[in-house]
Scaffold this active site. Sequence first.
Site, PDB file in Angstrom:
ATOM      1  N   ILE A   1       7.767  -9.141  14.101  1.00  0.00           N
ATOM      2  CA  ILE A   1       8.017 -10.580  14.260  1.00  0.00           C
ATOM      3  C   ILE A   1       9.509 -10.854  14.482  1.00  0.00           C
ATOM      4  O   ILE A   1       9.889 -11.665  15.325  1.00  0.00           O
ATOM      5  CB  ILE A   1       7.492 -11.352  13.018  1.00  0.00           C
ATOM      6  CG1 ILE A   1       5.965 -11.255  12.944  1.00  0.00           C
ATOM      7  CG2 ILE A   1       7.958 -12.794  13.023  1.00  0.00           C
ATOM      8  CD1 ILE A   1       5.347 -11.738  11.624  1.00  0.00           C
TER       9      ILE A   1
ATOM     10  N   ASN B   1      13.951 -12.749   7.635  1.00  0.00           N
ATOM     11  CA  ASN B   1      12.563 -12.386   7.946  1.00  0.00           C
ATOM     12  C   ASN B   1      12.131 -11.023   7.404  1.00  0.00           C
ATOM     13  O   ASN B   1      10.936 -10.749   7.298  1.00  0.00           O
ATOM     14  CB  ASN B   1      12.428 -12.443   9.481  1.00  0.00           C
ATOM     15  CG  ASN B   1      11.195 -11.772  10.002  1.00  0.00           C
ATOM     16  OD1 ASN B   1      10.105 -12.327   9.910  1.00  0.00           O
ATOM     17  ND2 ASN B   1      11.345 -10.565  10.537  1.00  0.00           N
TER      18      ASN B   1
ATOM     19  N   SER C   1       4.860 -16.859   4.167  1.00  0.00           N
ATOM     20  CA  SER C   1       3.551 -16.393   4.620  1.00  0.00           C
ATOM     21  C   SER C   1       2.524 -17.399   4.127  1.00  0.00           C
ATOM     22  O   SER C   1       2.762 -18.107   3.139  1.00  0.00           O
ATOM     23  CB  SER C   1       3.243 -15.032   3.994  1.00  0.00           C
ATOM     24  OG  SER C   1       1.885 -14.689   4.184  1.00  0.00           O
TER      25      SER C   1
ATOM     26  N   TYR D   1       3.190  -9.457  -3.560  1.00  0.00           N
ATOM     27  CA  TYR D   1       3.490 -10.056  -2.250  1.00  0.00           C
ATOM     28  C   TYR D   1       3.280 -11.576  -2.286  1.00  0.00           C
ATOM     29  O   TYR D   1       4.148 -12.341  -1.852  1.00  0.00           O
ATOM     30  CB  TYR D   1       2.600  -9.414  -1.188  1.00  0.00           C
ATOM     31  CG  TYR D   1       2.898  -9.848   0.226  1.00  0.00           C
ATOM     32  CD1 TYR D   1       3.996  -9.338   0.916  1.00  0.00           C
ATOM     33  CD2 TYR D   1       2.084 -10.775   0.882  1.00  0.00           C
ATOM     34  CE1 TYR D   1       4.263  -9.736   2.222  1.00  0.00           C
ATOM     35  CE2 TYR D   1       2.344 -11.177   2.183  1.00  0.00           C
ATOM     36  CZ  TYR D   1       3.435 -10.656   2.856  1.00  0.00           C
ATOM     37  OH  TYR D   1       3.698 -11.050   4.150  1.00  0.00           O
TER      38      TYR D   1
ATOM     39  N   LYS E   1       6.118 -14.513  -1.760  1.00  0.00           N
ATOM     40  CA  LYS E   1       6.117 -15.480  -0.656  1.00  0.00           C
ATOM     41  C   LYS E   1       6.096 -16.924  -1.169  1.00  0.00           C
ATOM     42  O   LYS E   1       6.656 -17.827  -0.546  1.00  0.00           O
ATOM     43  CB  LYS E   1       4.939 -15.204   0.283  1.00  0.00           C
ATOM     44  CG  LYS E   1       5.069 -13.861   1.017  1.00  0.00           C
ATOM     45  CD  LYS E   1       6.355 -13.799   1.845  1.00  0.00           C
ATOM     46  CE  LYS E   1       6.455 -12.560   2.709  1.00  0.00           C
ATOM     47  NZ  LYS E   1       7.695 -12.522   3.519  1.00  0.00           N
TER      48      LYS E   1
ATOM     49  N   ILE F   1      -0.872 -11.599  11.382  1.00  0.00           N
ATOM     50  CA  ILE F   1      -0.293 -11.293  12.696  1.00  0.00           C
ATOM     51  C   ILE F   1      -0.371  -9.781  12.884  1.00  0.00           C
ATOM     52  O   ILE F   1      -0.072  -9.021  11.938  1.00  0.00           O
ATOM     53  CB  ILE F   1       1.202 -11.735  12.755  1.00  0.00           C
ATOM     54  CG1 ILE F   1       1.389 -13.201  12.326  1.00  0.00           C
ATOM     55  CG2 ILE F   1       1.788 -11.486  14.147  1.00  0.00           C
ATOM     56  CD1 ILE F   1       0.892 -14.249  13.264  1.00  0.00           C
TER      57      ILE F   1
ATOM     58  N   THR G   1       0.998  -6.587  13.527  1.00  0.00           N
ATOM     59  CA  THR G   1       2.269  -5.858  13.634  1.00  0.00           C
ATOM     60  C   THR G   1       2.094  -4.530  12.906  1.00  0.00           C
ATOM     61  O   THR G   1       1.039  -4.271  12.317  1.00  0.00           O
ATOM     62  CB  THR G   1       3.424  -6.620  12.933  1.00  0.00           C
ATOM     63  OG1 THR G   1       3.108  -6.681  11.522  1.00  0.00           O
ATOM     64  CG2 THR G   1       3.611  -8.029  13.470  1.00  0.00           C
TER      65      THR G   1
HETATM   66  P1  NDP Z   1       7.230  -5.214  10.067  1.00  0.00           P
HETATM   67  O1  NDP Z   1       6.950  -4.256   8.960  1.00  0.00           O
HETATM   68  O2  NDP Z   1       6.719  -4.887  11.431  1.00  0.00           O
HETATM   69  O3  NDP Z   1       8.778  -5.535  10.172  1.00  0.00           O
HETATM   70  C1  NDP Z   1       9.546  -5.749   9.035  1.00  0.00           C
HETATM   71  C2  NDP Z   1      10.881  -5.104   9.244  1.00  0.00           C
HETATM   72  O4  NDP Z   1      11.683  -5.385   8.095  1.00  0.00           O
HETATM   73  C3  NDP Z   1      10.781  -3.593   9.377  1.00  0.00           C
HETATM   74  O5  NDP Z   1      11.493  -3.147  10.503  1.00  0.00           O
HETATM   75  C4  NDP Z   1      11.403  -3.095   8.089  1.00  0.00           C
HETATM   76  O6  NDP Z   1      12.085  -1.857   8.203  1.00  0.00           O
HETATM   77  C5  NDP Z   1      12.405  -4.209   7.789  1.00  0.00           C
HETATM   78  N1  NDP Z   1      12.862  -4.129   6.412  1.00  0.00           N
HETATM   79  C6  NDP Z   1      12.136  -3.808   5.303  1.00  0.00           C
HETATM   80  N2  NDP Z   1      12.927  -3.774   4.215  1.00  0.00           N
HETATM   81  C7  NDP Z   1      14.179  -4.066   4.642  1.00  0.00           C
HETATM   82  C8  NDP Z   1      15.436  -4.173   4.005  1.00  0.00           C
HETATM   83  N3  NDP Z   1      15.561  -3.940   2.687  1.00  0.00           N
HETATM   84  N4  NDP Z   1      16.515  -4.493   4.733  1.00  0.00           N
HETATM   85  C9  NDP Z   1      16.417  -4.701   6.069  1.00  0.00           C
HETATM   86  N5  NDP Z   1      15.255  -4.617   6.745  1.00  0.00           N
HETATM   87  C10 NDP Z   1      14.143  -4.298   6.036  1.00  0.00           C
HETATM   88  O7  NDP Z   1       6.605  -6.601   9.548  1.00  0.00           O
HETATM   89  P2  NDP Z   1       6.286  -7.967  10.294  1.00  0.00           P
HETATM   90  O8  NDP Z   1       7.095  -8.122  11.505  1.00  0.00           O
HETATM   91  O9  NDP Z   1       4.820  -8.095  10.335  1.00  0.00           O
HETATM   92  O10 NDP Z   1       6.772  -8.977   9.147  1.00  0.00           O
HETATM   93  C11 NDP Z   1       7.979  -9.685   9.205  1.00  0.00           C
HETATM   94  C12 NDP Z   1       7.937 -10.745   8.122  1.00  0.00           C
HETATM   95  O11 NDP Z   1       6.815 -11.584   8.322  1.00  0.00           O
HETATM   96  C13 NDP Z   1       7.800 -10.189   6.703  1.00  0.00           C
HETATM   97  O12 NDP Z   1       8.588 -10.941   5.822  1.00  0.00           O
HETATM   98  C14 NDP Z   1       6.329 -10.402   6.401  1.00  0.00           C
HETATM   99  O13 NDP Z   1       6.088 -10.484   5.027  1.00  0.00           O
HETATM  100  C15 NDP Z   1       6.074 -11.696   7.123  1.00  0.00           C
HETATM  101  N6  NDP Z   1       4.697 -11.962   7.439  1.00  0.00           N
HETATM  102  C16 NDP Z   1       3.976 -11.082   8.197  1.00  0.00           C
HETATM  103  C17 NDP Z   1       2.668 -11.341   8.483  1.00  0.00           C
HETATM  104  C18 NDP Z   1       1.826 -10.413   9.280  1.00  0.00           C
HETATM  105  O14 NDP Z   1       0.596 -10.608   9.293  1.00  0.00           O
HETATM  106  N7  NDP Z   1       2.395  -9.398   9.956  1.00  0.00           N
HETATM  107  C19 NDP Z   1       2.008 -12.571   8.003  1.00  0.00           C
HETATM  108  C20 NDP Z   1       2.862 -13.433   7.241  1.00  0.00           C
HETATM  109  C21 NDP Z   1       4.158 -13.122   6.977  1.00  0.00           C
HETATM  110  P3  NDP Z   1      11.365  -0.474   7.737  1.00  0.00           P
HETATM  111  O15 NDP Z   1      10.164  -0.327   8.572  1.00  0.00           O
HETATM  112  O16 NDP Z   1      12.393   0.551   7.990  1.00  0.00           O
HETATM  113  O17 NDP Z   1      11.004  -0.640   6.301  1.00  0.00           O
END
Ligand code: NDP
Length: 290
Positions: free
Chosen positions: A43, A126, A179, A194, A198, A227, A229
């Site tokens: 995202i 995010n 979320s 989680y 949120k 979503i 991902t």
């Molecule tokens: P992804 O796991 O695809 O992306 C999240 C990214 O955040 C990863 O690249 C991860 O890196 C990075 N990350 C994790 N911990 C850290 C940290 N300590 N510092 C910096 N970066 C970090 O998830 P999404 O894109 O799906 O989710 C993005 C946001 O949206 C999140 O907050 C999630 O909770 C929220 N969300 C997602 C939903 C979904 O259905 N996908 C629904 C509702 C909310 P690494 O992989 O190296 O850990």
Amino acid sequence: MSTPSPLVGVAAALASQPPTRTVFSQFSLTGKVALVTGGGRGIGLEVAAGFAEAGATAYCLDLSKQPDDDFVTAQKFVAQMPPLANNVKNGRIEYISGDVTDQKQMWKVAEDIVAKEGRLDICFANAGILAGADCLEYSAEDFTKILNVNVNGVLYTAQAAGRQMEKLGIQGSIILTASMSGSISNQNQKWVAYTTSKSAVIQMARSMACELGPKGIRVNSLSPGYIYTKMTKAFLDSHTDLMEEWCSQNPLGRLGRPDELRGVCLWLASDASTFCTGSDIIVDGGHRAW
Ligand code: NDP
């Protein structure tokens, strides 16, 4: 007390201005600078690329030392965009390696962006992680880990950007990724850490919006539904039939795509939403409608 209206729409008509289209320009991010965490993929990357398409320079912070292939490909794609307009610089995305749980590092990241670009207008806090365990057995260590990234990390990111906005007198926009799990529980999932995290993010946005409103800095939260991902793929791949179950839980009968969050984030980041703060914007395919 109301603020003077810019000369758009009906105000422009009443002032006998020549008719011009202004509604799309309210969404423009030309010349603006953004910080997007979790911006290496998913995202975050999708929204950052959307910001750049709209003219912004978006700094994408993520954990890995080097950007992964998705980021590099998206960066090239954005760099090859046709020009927005004559003499207008196109937006771009840049990668920063960092950890949102390190408060000092996050504050420094925002300082460095300002030292380089002279401004910071938009923050998309995010980065987040997801894991599950039985609520009666959840270990302190695992619970704390989720809260540390999803709550503390979001606060440190918002602080980092907000401090710079305040210092520079920028009426910026801070968007916190919450979320739908912040206001409902996910059926059949053991996600107490989680969902708790949120919920805290939704309340953090309201609280920060109230404190920062007088400075003209807006803070809102975004609450997506499911979503597709890497985050959700990890769950879907290890639980058969889950895809069908999740799809059946909203009236649209499917999961959302990251690109379906571009519009709402652009609206929140831009001057198209200047009277919106302290709100939780739900984009869940109607999951909470029944
Ligand atoms: P992804 O796991 O695809 O992306 C999240 C990214 O955040 C990863 O690249 C991860 O890196 C990075 N990350 C994790 N911990 C850290 C940290 N300590 N510092 C910096 N970066 C970090 O998830 P999404 O894109 O799906 O989710 C993005 C946001 O949206 C999140 O907050 C999630 O909770 C929220 N969300 C997602 C939903 C979904 O259905 N996908 C629904 C509702 C909310 P690494 O992989 O190296 O850990």
